[in-house]
Motif scaffolding. Sequence first.
Motif, mmCIF file in Angstrom:
data_model
loop_
_atom_site.group_PDB
_atom_site.id
_atom_site.type_symbol
_atom_site.label_atom_id
_atom_site.label_comp_id
_atom_site.label_asym_id
_atom_site.label_seq_id
_atom_site.Cartn_x
_atom_site.Cartn_y
_atom_site.Cartn_z
ATOM 1 N N SER A 127 0.897 -1.116 -0.254
ATOM 2 C CA SER A 127 -0.088 -0.068 0.085
ATOM 3 C C SER A 127 0.906 1.186 -0.138
ATOM 4 O O SER A 127 1.719 1.328 0.953
ATOM 5 C CB SER A 127 -0.829 -0.152 1.182
ATOM 6 O OG SER A 127 -1.825 1.145 1.274
ATOM 7 N N GLU A 128 0.422 2.129 -0.886
ATOM 8 C CA GLU A 128 1.303 3.331 -1.180
ATOM 9 C C GLU A 128 0.384 4.325 -0.584
ATOM 10 O O GLU A 128 -0.618 4.706 -0.998
ATOM 11 C CB GLU A 128 1.780 3.799 -2.532
ATOM 12 C CG GLU A 128 2.654 2.796 -3.125
ATOM 13 C CD GLU A 128 2.998 2.995 -4.556
ATOM 14 O OE1 GLU A 128 2.845 4.280 -4.963
ATOM 15 O OE2 GLU A 128 3.457 1.971 -5.294
ATOM 16 N N ARG A 129 1.059 5.388 0.315
ATOM 17 C CA ARG A 129 0.154 6.317 0.871
ATOM 18 C C ARG A 129 0.642 7.970 0.386
ATOM 19 O O ARG A 129 1.934 7.955 0.456
ATOM 20 C CB ARG A 129 0.201 6.401 2.360
ATOM 21 C CG ARG A 129 -0.458 5.134 3.143
ATOM 22 C CD ARG A 129 -0.099 4.853 4.486
ATOM 23 N NE ARG A 129 -0.920 6.047 5.343
ATOM 24 C CZ ARG A 129 -2.118 5.725 5.409
ATOM 25 N NH1 ARG A 129 -2.809 4.582 5.317
ATOM 26 N NH2 ARG A 129 -2.904 6.644 6.499
ATOM 27 N N LYS A 130 -0.514 8.414 -0.313
ATOM 28 C CA LYS A 130 0.050 9.739 -0.847
ATOM 29 C C LYS A 130 -0.532 10.894 0.007
ATOM 30 O O LYS A 130 -2.017 10.905 0.225
ATOM 31 C CB LYS A 130 -0.418 9.767 -2.315
ATOM 32 C CG LYS A 130 0.479 8.997 -2.980
ATOM 33 C CD LYS A 130 0.273 9.334 -4.638
ATOM 34 C CE LYS A 130 0.988 8.351 -5.371
ATOM 35 N NZ LYS A 130 0.912 8.590 -6.974
ATOM 36 N N GLU B 163 -9.038 11.379 6.984
ATOM 37 C CA GLU B 163 -9.855 11.048 5.787
ATOM 38 C C GLU B 163 -8.862 10.299 5.094
ATOM 39 O O GLU B 163 -7.740 10.502 4.644
ATOM 40 C CB GLU B 163 -10.406 12.309 5.043
ATOM 41 C CG GLU B 163 -11.477 13.008 5.774
ATOM 42 C CD GLU B 163 -12.120 14.055 4.842
ATOM 43 O OE1 GLU B 163 -13.096 13.965 4.323
ATOM 44 O OE2 GLU B 163 -11.299 14.980 4.906
ATOM 45 N N THR B 164 -9.260 9.332 4.089
ATOM 46 C CA THR B 164 -8.451 8.461 3.446
ATOM 47 C C THR B 164 -9.173 8.325 2.182
ATOM 48 O O THR B 164 -10.734 8.203 2.236
ATOM 49 C CB THR B 164 -8.073 7.247 3.884
ATOM 50 O OG1 THR B 164 -9.344 6.396 4.320
ATOM 51 C CG2 THR B 164 -7.299 7.416 5.101
ATOM 52 N N LYS B 165 -8.674 7.921 0.961
ATOM 53 C CA LYS B 165 -9.441 7.963 -0.400
ATOM 54 C C LYS B 165 -8.515 6.824 -1.197
ATOM 55 O O LYS B 165 -7.288 7.023 -1.306
ATOM 56 C CB LYS B 165 -9.704 8.908 -1.149
ATOM 57 C CG LYS B 165 -10.458 8.845 -2.218
ATOM 58 C CD LYS B 165 -10.690 10.302 -3.102
ATOM 59 C CE LYS B 165 -11.335 10.091 -4.441
ATOM 60 N NZ LYS B 165 -11.566 11.527 -5.080
ATOM 61 N N VAL B 166 -9.148 5.806 -1.514
ATOM 62 C CA VAL B 166 -8.618 4.737 -2.500
ATOM 63 C C VAL B 166 -8.302 5.295 -3.818
ATOM 64 O O VAL B 166 -9.518 5.344 -4.462
ATOM 65 C CB VAL B 166 -9.160 3.146 -2.289
ATOM 66 C CG1 VAL B 166 -8.323 2.348 -3.152
ATOM 67 C CG2 VAL B 166 -9.173 2.784 -0.706
ATOM 68 N N ILE B 167 -7.144 5.771 -4.368
ATOM 69 C CA ILE B 167 -6.967 5.970 -5.799
ATOM 70 C C ILE B 167 -7.065 4.734 -6.702
ATOM 71 O O ILE B 167 -7.751 4.733 -7.770
ATOM 72 C CB ILE B 167 -5.935 7.007 -5.971
ATOM 73 C CG1 ILE B 167 -6.017 8.225 -4.878
ATOM 74 C CG2 ILE B 167 -5.765 7.203 -7.366
ATOM 75 C CD1 ILE B 167 -7.072 8.872 -5.064
ATOM 76 N N GLU C 172 -4.838 7.966 -0.961
ATOM 77 C CA GLU C 172 -4.704 9.419 -0.317
ATOM 78 C C GLU C 172 -5.067 9.599 1.113
ATOM 79 O O GLU C 172 -6.105 9.034 1.307
ATOM 80 C CB GLU C 172 -5.356 10.271 -1.272
ATOM 81 C CG GLU C 172 -4.859 10.401 -2.519
ATOM 82 C CD GLU C 172 -5.590 11.653 -3.439
ATOM 83 O OE1 GLU C 172 -6.495 11.950 -3.041
ATOM 84 O OE2 GLU C 172 -4.911 11.920 -4.530
ATOM 85 N N VAL C 173 -4.283 10.146 1.714
ATOM 86 C CA VAL C 173 -4.531 10.557 2.994
ATOM 87 C C VAL C 173 -4.438 12.064 3.425
ATOM 88 O O VAL C 173 -3.642 12.823 2.773
ATOM 89 C CB VAL C 173 -3.591 9.822 3.993
ATOM 90 C CG1 VAL C 173 -3.691 8.333 4.361
ATOM 91 C CG2 VAL C 173 -2.109 10.228 3.850
ATOM 92 N N GLY C 174 -5.495 12.400 4.300
ATOM 93 C CA GLY C 174 -5.722 13.763 4.360
ATOM 94 C C GLY C 174 -4.570 14.266 5.284
ATOM 95 O O GLY C 174 -4.168 13.696 6.314
ATOM 96 N N THR C 175 -4.053 15.639 4.958
ATOM 97 C CA THR C 175 -3.103 16.181 5.961
ATOM 98 C C THR C 175 -3.658 17.552 6.521
ATOM 99 O O THR C 175 -2.972 18.366 7.220
ATOM 100 C CB THR C 175 -1.972 16.627 5.374
ATOM 101 O OG1 THR C 175 -1.956 17.304 4.041
ATOM 102 C CG2 THR C 175 -1.240 15.290 4.636
ATOM 103 N N LYS C 176 -4.895 18.159 6.202
ATOM 104 C CA LYS C 176 -5.458 19.649 6.572
ATOM 105 C C LYS C 176 -6.023 19.344 7.777
ATOM 106 O O LYS C 176 -6.647 18.435 8.181
ATOM 107 C CB LYS C 176 -6.336 19.894 5.636
ATOM 108 C CG LYS C 176 -6.880 21.454 5.921
ATOM 109 C CD LYS C 176 -7.808 21.844 4.680
ATOM 110 C CE LYS C 176 -9.126 21.285 4.541
ATOM 111 N NZ LYS C 176 -9.819 21.700 3.405
#
Length: 327
Positions: A160-163, A172-176, A217-221
């Motif tokens: 799993s790559e996390r961006k 929050e996460t979102k699978v691209i 994708e992982v949220g950073t805000k």
Amino acid sequence: MNKRRFRTTKILVILIILISALTMGFKQVVGNDVNLNINGNTTTVFTYEKTVGDFLEKQNIEVKNRDAIRPSLDSEITQDMDIVITSPKSYQIKDGNRIVIAEASGYTVGEVLENLGIKLNKLDRIDVSLDQVAKEAMTIKIDRVEQENIEHAVEIPFESERKENPDMFEGETKVINAGQAGEKIESVLNTYVNGKIESSEVLKSEVTKEPINEVVEVGTKKAPKTPNGQSVKKVITMQATAYDPSAGSKTAMGTRARVGAVAVDPRVIPLGSKLYIESMDGFASYGYATAEDTGGAIKGNRIDLFYNSNAEALRFGRRNVKVYVLD
């Protein structure tokens, strides 16, 4: 006179040589020493006999039916040969998963096993040497070994790559890209001892399908605070609808249907979660709520807000809201 004396001397020398041969070397010329071993007791015997059978008959040695003798009775006697006679003895053979208790003749362990009809395969293991002298009541342990070559498919797990996504809130996460497992074919050598697997050795491995990594994708805000300062662990943009008491008086959790009790998809927001619901288009925000109900049409990023009257529910209609899932 000298010639006669010479002939006499020559005759005397020849006679002396013949007498010496007869008295000192005759033994080596027509007889042999043999080593007679009867049940482990060895003696050296000189014999003029030609065969093993003749020798034993000469020595008045009776060979019984179950006795083992080597070499065979018709073997020719040679100098310093070994003649071995063994009578049956009792042995315990641990042969794989079975135990054999039997009497057998034989001078060595190998001869005992042969006389019992126990054969060793190439991979089998024995705890004593086959050339070892067999002793009464000894235990012989044989491990039966088998090998098997098999091929089987093995899954290769994906990584799993996390961006990081600065436009998404923390938590929050979102699978691209959904990950897909790969596959490889392994050729394996299994070794079994007495029917139980002892080892597995991978002889060859070939990848037939490369894995595809998952990208998330992982949220950073930083998530905002609610009006009363509560911290938020997730913010979800959802499509909201409204319902009223005509839908029923009880929620899925068994609580009373009321303002602040909202319906969600439990796979997205677990029942019992504390929420803050904010309007995105200027309509009055719903405010604080608890996820207590479900609905047949409420799937995915959908939420259904309870209002006290059908008129209020119709006024709300359908619109997008931000749902803050509170810590």
